[in-house]
Structures are given as C-alpha cells and as structure tokens.
Design a protein around this motif. Structure first.
Motif, PDB file in Angstrom:
ATOM      1  N   GLY A  90       0.810  -1.208   0.000  1.00  0.00           N
ATOM      2  CA  GLY A  90       0.000   0.000   0.000  1.00  0.00           C
ATOM      3  C   GLY A  90       0.841   1.255   0.000  1.00  0.00           C
ATOM      4  O   GLY A  90       1.926   1.291   0.580  1.00  0.00           O
ATOM      5  N   MET A  91       0.340   2.290  -0.647  1.00  0.00           N
ATOM      6  CA  MET A  91       0.995   3.594  -0.649  1.00  0.00           C
ATOM      7  C   MET A  91      -0.100   4.655  -0.560  1.00  0.00           C
ATOM      8  O   MET A  91      -1.006   4.695  -1.387  1.00  0.00           O
ATOM      9  N   PHE A  92      -0.007   5.494   0.471  1.00  0.00           N
ATOM     10  CA  PHE A  92      -1.107   6.408   0.755  1.00  0.00           C
ATOM     11  C   PHE A  92      -0.599   7.803   1.095  1.00  0.00           C
ATOM     12  O   PHE A  92       0.529   7.987   1.546  1.00  0.00           O
ATOM     13  N   GLY A  93      -1.468   8.783   0.877  1.00  0.00           N
ATOM     14  CA  GLY A  93      -1.156  10.167   1.187  1.00  0.00           C
ATOM     15  C   GLY A  93      -1.546  11.081   0.044  1.00  0.00           C
ATOM     16  O   GLY A  93      -2.098  10.646  -0.973  1.00  0.00           O
ATOM     17  N   ALA A  94      -1.275  12.358   0.205  1.00  0.00           N
ATOM     18  CA  ALA A  94      -1.584  13.334  -0.837  1.00  0.00           C
ATOM     19  C   ALA A  94      -0.744  13.045  -2.080  1.00  0.00           C
ATOM     20  O   ALA A  94       0.485  12.904  -1.993  1.00  0.00           O
ATOM     21  N   ALA A 185      -6.393  -8.490   9.029  1.00  0.00           N
ATOM     22  CA  ALA A 185      -5.342  -8.403  10.050  1.00  0.00           C
ATOM     23  C   ALA A 185      -4.084  -9.137   9.621  1.00  0.00           C
ATOM     24  O   ALA A 185      -3.745 -10.213  10.125  1.00  0.00           O
ATOM     25  N   THR A 186      -3.361  -8.540   8.664  1.00  0.00           N
ATOM     26  CA  THR A 186      -2.150  -9.162   8.133  1.00  0.00           C
ATOM     27  C   THR A 186      -0.899  -8.308   8.322  1.00  0.00           C
ATOM     28  O   THR A 186       0.176  -8.692   7.882  1.00  0.00           O
ATOM     29  N   GLY A 187      -1.021  -7.130   8.928  1.00  0.00           N
ATOM     30  CA  GLY A 187       0.118  -6.228   9.028  1.00  0.00           C
ATOM     31  C   GLY A 187       0.266  -5.316   7.831  1.00  0.00           C
ATOM     32  O   GLY A 187       1.257  -4.594   7.708  1.00  0.00           O
ATOM     33  N   PHE A 188      -0.744  -5.318   6.954  1.00  0.00           N
ATOM     34  CA  PHE A 188      -0.698  -4.496   5.737  1.00  0.00           C
ATOM     35  C   PHE A 188      -0.496  -3.016   6.068  1.00  0.00           C
ATOM     36  O   PHE A 188       0.305  -2.330   5.446  1.00  0.00           O
ATOM     37  N   ARG A 189      -1.231  -2.535   7.068  1.00  0.00           N
ATOM     38  CA  ARG A 189      -1.149  -1.106   7.400  1.00  0.00           C
ATOM     39  C   ARG A 189       0.227  -0.724   7.932  1.00  0.00           C
ATOM     40  O   ARG A 189       0.741   0.358   7.639  1.00  0.00           O
ATOM     41  N   ARG A 190       0.842  -1.620   8.706  1.00  0.00           N
ATOM     42  CA  ARG A 190       2.158  -1.319   9.265  1.00  0.00           C
ATOM     43  C   ARG A 190       3.217  -1.189   8.180  1.00  0.00           C
ATOM     44  O   ARG A 190       4.222  -0.478   8.348  1.00  0.00           O
ATOM     45  N   ASN A 191       3.020  -1.896   7.080  1.00  0.00           N
ATOM     46  CA  ASN A 191       4.008  -1.899   6.002  1.00  0.00           C
ATOM     47  C   ASN A 191       3.690  -0.906   4.892  1.00  0.00           C
ATOM     48  O   ASN A 191       4.406  -0.854   3.887  1.00  0.00           O
ATOM     49  N   ALA A 192       2.641  -0.119   5.067  1.00  0.00           N
ATOM     50  CA  ALA A 192       2.251   0.832   4.028  1.00  0.00           C
ATOM     51  C   ALA A 192       3.254   1.980   3.942  1.00  0.00           C
ATOM     52  O   ALA A 192       3.849   2.393   4.942  1.00  0.00           O
ATOM     53  N   VAL A 193       3.437   2.491   2.733  1.00  0.00           N
ATOM     54  CA  VAL A 193       4.297   3.656   2.492  1.00  0.00           C
ATOM     55  C   VAL A 193       3.414   4.898   2.499  1.00  0.00           C
ATOM     56  O   VAL A 193       2.383   4.938   1.826  1.00  0.00           O
ATOM     57  N   LEU A 194       3.818   5.911   3.264  1.00  0.00           N
ATOM     58  CA  LEU A 194       3.059   7.148   3.349  1.00  0.00           C
ATOM     59  C   LEU A 194       3.857   8.284   2.727  1.00  0.00           C
ATOM     60  O   LEU A 194       5.080   8.357   2.883  1.00  0.00           O
ATOM     61  N   SER A 195       3.163   9.168   2.035  1.00  0.00           N
ATOM     62  CA  SER A 195       3.845  10.337   1.479  1.00  0.00           C
ATOM     63  C   SER A 195       4.198  11.298   2.608  1.00  0.00           C
ATOM     64  O   SER A 195       3.616  11.258   3.690  1.00  0.00           O
ATOM     65  N   ASN A 196       5.171  12.155   2.361  1.00  0.00           N
ATOM     66  CA  ASN A 196       5.529  13.162   3.356  1.00  0.00           C
ATOM     67  C   ASN A 196       4.352  14.109   3.565  1.00  0.00           C
ATOM     68  O   ASN A 196       3.656  14.464   2.612  1.00  0.00           O
ATOM     69  N   PRO A 197       4.121  14.517   4.806  1.00  0.00           N
ATOM     70  CA  PRO A 197       2.978  15.416   5.066  1.00  0.00           C
ATOM     71  C   PRO A 197       3.176  16.785   4.427  1.00  0.00           C
ATOM     72  O   PRO A 197       4.304  17.263   4.277  1.00  0.00           O
ATOM     73  N   LEU A 198       2.095  17.391   4.053  1.00  0.00           N
ATOM     74  CA  LEU A 198       2.093  18.733   3.483  1.00  0.00           C
ATOM     75  C   LEU A 198       1.035  19.530   4.242  1.00  0.00           C
ATOM     76  O   LEU A 198      -0.132  19.139   4.276  1.00  0.00           O
ATOM     77  N   ALA A 206      -7.569  13.920   2.822  1.00  0.00           N
ATOM     78  CA  ALA A 206      -6.335  13.203   2.497  1.00  0.00           C
ATOM     79  C   ALA A 206      -5.427  13.028   3.705  1.00  0.00           C
ATOM     80  O   ALA A 206      -4.573  12.135   3.733  1.00  0.00           O
ATOM     81  N   ALA A 207      -5.588  13.874   4.727  1.00  0.00           N
ATOM     82  CA  ALA A 207      -4.728  13.801   5.907  1.00  0.00           C
ATOM     83  C   ALA A 207      -5.087  12.643   6.818  1.00  0.00           C
ATOM     84  O   ALA A 207      -4.301  12.277   7.702  1.00  0.00           O
ATOM     85  N   MET A 208      -6.240  12.050   6.603  1.00  0.00           N
ATOM     86  CA  MET A 208      -6.688  10.972   7.502  1.00  0.00           C
ATOM     87  C   MET A 208      -5.781   9.753   7.451  1.00  0.00           C
ATOM     88  O   MET A 208      -5.721   8.982   8.395  1.00  0.00           O
ATOM     89  N   VAL A 209      -5.064   9.572   6.354  1.00  0.00           N
ATOM     90  CA  VAL A 209      -4.244   8.367   6.217  1.00  0.00           C
ATOM     91  C   VAL A 209      -2.915   8.475   6.947  1.00  0.00           C
ATOM     92  O   VAL A 209      -2.176   7.507   7.031  1.00  0.00           O
ATOM     93  N   ARG A 210      -2.596   9.636   7.483  1.00  0.00           N
ATOM     94  CA  ARG A 210      -1.279   9.807   8.102  1.00  0.00           C
ATOM     95  C   ARG A 210      -1.069   8.894   9.305  1.00  0.00           C
ATOM     96  O   ARG A 210       0.050   8.520   9.607  1.00  0.00           O
ATOM     97  N   GLY A 211      -2.140   8.566   9.997  1.00  0.00           N
ATOM     98  CA  GLY A 211      -2.005   7.681  11.152  1.00  0.00           C
ATOM     99  C   GLY A 211      -2.236   6.222  10.826  1.00  0.00           C
ATOM    100  O   GLY A 211      -2.384   5.397  11.737  1.00  0.00           O
TER     101      GLY A 211
END
Length: 278
Positions: A90-94, A185-198, A206-211
């Motif tokens: 997964g890759m999430f963020g703005a 419940a596979t650890g998918f969220r822990r391994n997700a890549v997040l974009s740098n915050p803006l 779009a900011a909801m995914v930061r956590g």
C-alpha cells in the motif's frame, strides 16, 4: 482428487503466506516467491518438496527474471494449475507529495508486476489445457478514496487488465478471478508507504491516512478465513470474475458502484447528442 500446483507471488507474509500454508497443509503443491529468502526457507523446511521456493522481485523486468522463474517452476513441478498474483503493498497520502521514484516502484509492483507474471504464465496454462489466474486486489480497486489515489491507480489498472483478459483467455479454458478483500489483520497497514505530510492538506480528507501505520483500529477481516475464501474462489466453476471479501469491502464497493451508476444514468440523451446523425 487431483493435487493442484499453484504459483503464488509474495508468500513471505500476509495473505500470500496464509494461502500457501493452507494449500500445503491439505496436500497441494505450491511454488512460492518473495524477496525475503529467510521466510521462504522457513516454509520449505516445514513442507519439504511440496513447496518450491524462488527469490523473485516482480519489478525486475530488465533480466526477464519473472518469465525464467515461471518457466523453471513449470518444468520442475511438471505443470502450473493456478497463478495467484499477491505481491504488492500500500501507498497512501496526498498525491502531489509522492516522488517520481515512489510512484514508479509502486506501479511496477502493484500493476505491471502482476501483468508480467500473468503474461509469463499464460503459455503454461494454455499448454495444460486451462487453469485459473487469481488477482489479489482490494475494494480500492473499485472504490477510490482521498489519500488512496496512487494505491487505487494500481488496483483500478490491474482490475481493468484482468477484466479484459478474462474474455481473451476464456476460449482456452482459463478463468480469471479478482479478489477484493477489505481490511484484514495481516500487518498491511504497518508496512504501508506514506507520502511526506504537506501542511496545505491538514484538516482535509487526504490527511486521515497519516495515522494509518500507527493505528490500533482492528481490521475486521480474519486472514485465515480470507485465505480459505480465496482458495475456494479459485476452485469455483465457472470462474467468478470478482469476489468481494469482508463486510467493509462490500459496503465500499456497493456504494461506489451505486454512485457511479447514479452519476451517468441521467446522461442518456446528452450522450446520444454527440452521435453522427444518419
């Protein structure tokens, strides 16, 4: 009952490992690939010759490694009956804060990686008289949300590829099934890549995914049940094109498709208005 031979990418953890384990436990054979050879060795130690491990990065297209790996698996195992495209992340963020390199790698893994594996496997499935291609997608392959633009780009793309492919390969007895799990419940969220915050996106959807990676919210999907459902779907005839797994997935997909249809239903006359008048 004939023993089936499965080729599964991304078996080092998550759903890929659970699917492989369940198959091996019931007596099937599985070729499993991943970038973490230690995890592959663990499975091989537990299941011996029934498990065929191979180190593979599905983004490696320069050396034709994907095709060579699948060719070798088909020769050494004798056949391939089912291909499971599971490798991905997964890759999430703005959207504007992702780098070009992040975008290229993400799409190479989640989109073109699955396409490459599928194209390499098709000659073996045709030679064997049929089989099944299983694509692990997500509800994000039909229901896009803020902060998920890049993730949905890959998943929308692979679902479009697989839907068209299903009609192409049906004459050869090859089925295509797209799996759309919800949160599992596979650890998918822990391994997700997040974009740098803006800061411009503070207090926007779009900011909801930061956590996401630090969230303690429990995913509703049981990975053991989801893996079992994936295996069952792969063996269902005729092949179901899409299988939605999880109450959250059903809710998101149903709402997205309903909204999509509602958005175009009133456009019948305006659509016809641009036709050439005979």
């Amino acid at each position: 009952m004939r023993t089936h031979t499965w080729f599964i990418t991304g078996v080092t953890g998550g759903l890929g490992r659970e699917v492989a384990t369940q198959l091996l436990e019931r007596g099937d054979r599985a070729a499993g690939t991943g970038r973490n050879t230690d995890a592959l060795d663990e499975i091989a130690a537990a299941y011996g010759d029934a498990f065929w491990p191979a180190e593979l990065d599905v983004t490696d297209t320069d050396t034709d490694t994907v095709r060579k790996t699948i060719d070798r698996a088909a020769v050494e195992l004798g056949r391939i009956d089912v291909v499971v495209n599971n490798a991905g992340y997964g890759m999430f963020g703005a959207a504007e804060k992702f780098t070009d390199e992040q975008i290229a790698h993400h799409l190479a893994t989640n989109l073109t990686g699955s396409i490459t594996v599928t194209r390499a496997a098709l000659p073996h499935l045709r030679a064997g008289g049929g089989g099944r291609i299983v694509q692990i997608s997500t509800y994000g392959g039909l229901a896009a949300g803020p902060g998920g633009s890049l993730y949905s780009a890959g998943k929308f793309g692979i679902e479009g590829f697989m839907e068209a492919l299903a009609a192409e390969v049906a004459p050869f007895g090859i089925g295509v099934t797209i799996i759309e799990p919800g949160g599992t419940a596979t650890g998918f969220r822990r391994n997700a890549v997040l974009s740098n915050p803006l800061t411009a996106y503070d207090n926007t959807p779009a900011a909801m995914v930061r956590g996401l990676s630090a969230s303690t919210r429990r995913s509703p999907g049981d990975p053991v049940k989801v893996a079992a459902a994936i295996i069952a779907a792969a063996e269902t005839e005729p092949a179901p094109l899409r299988v939605v797994l999880g109450s959250d997935s059903f809710q998101y997909v149903h709402q997205a498709l309903t909204n999509r249809l509602d958005g175009i239903t009133g456009q019948r006359d305006s659509a016809r208005a641009v036709d050439i008048v005979q």
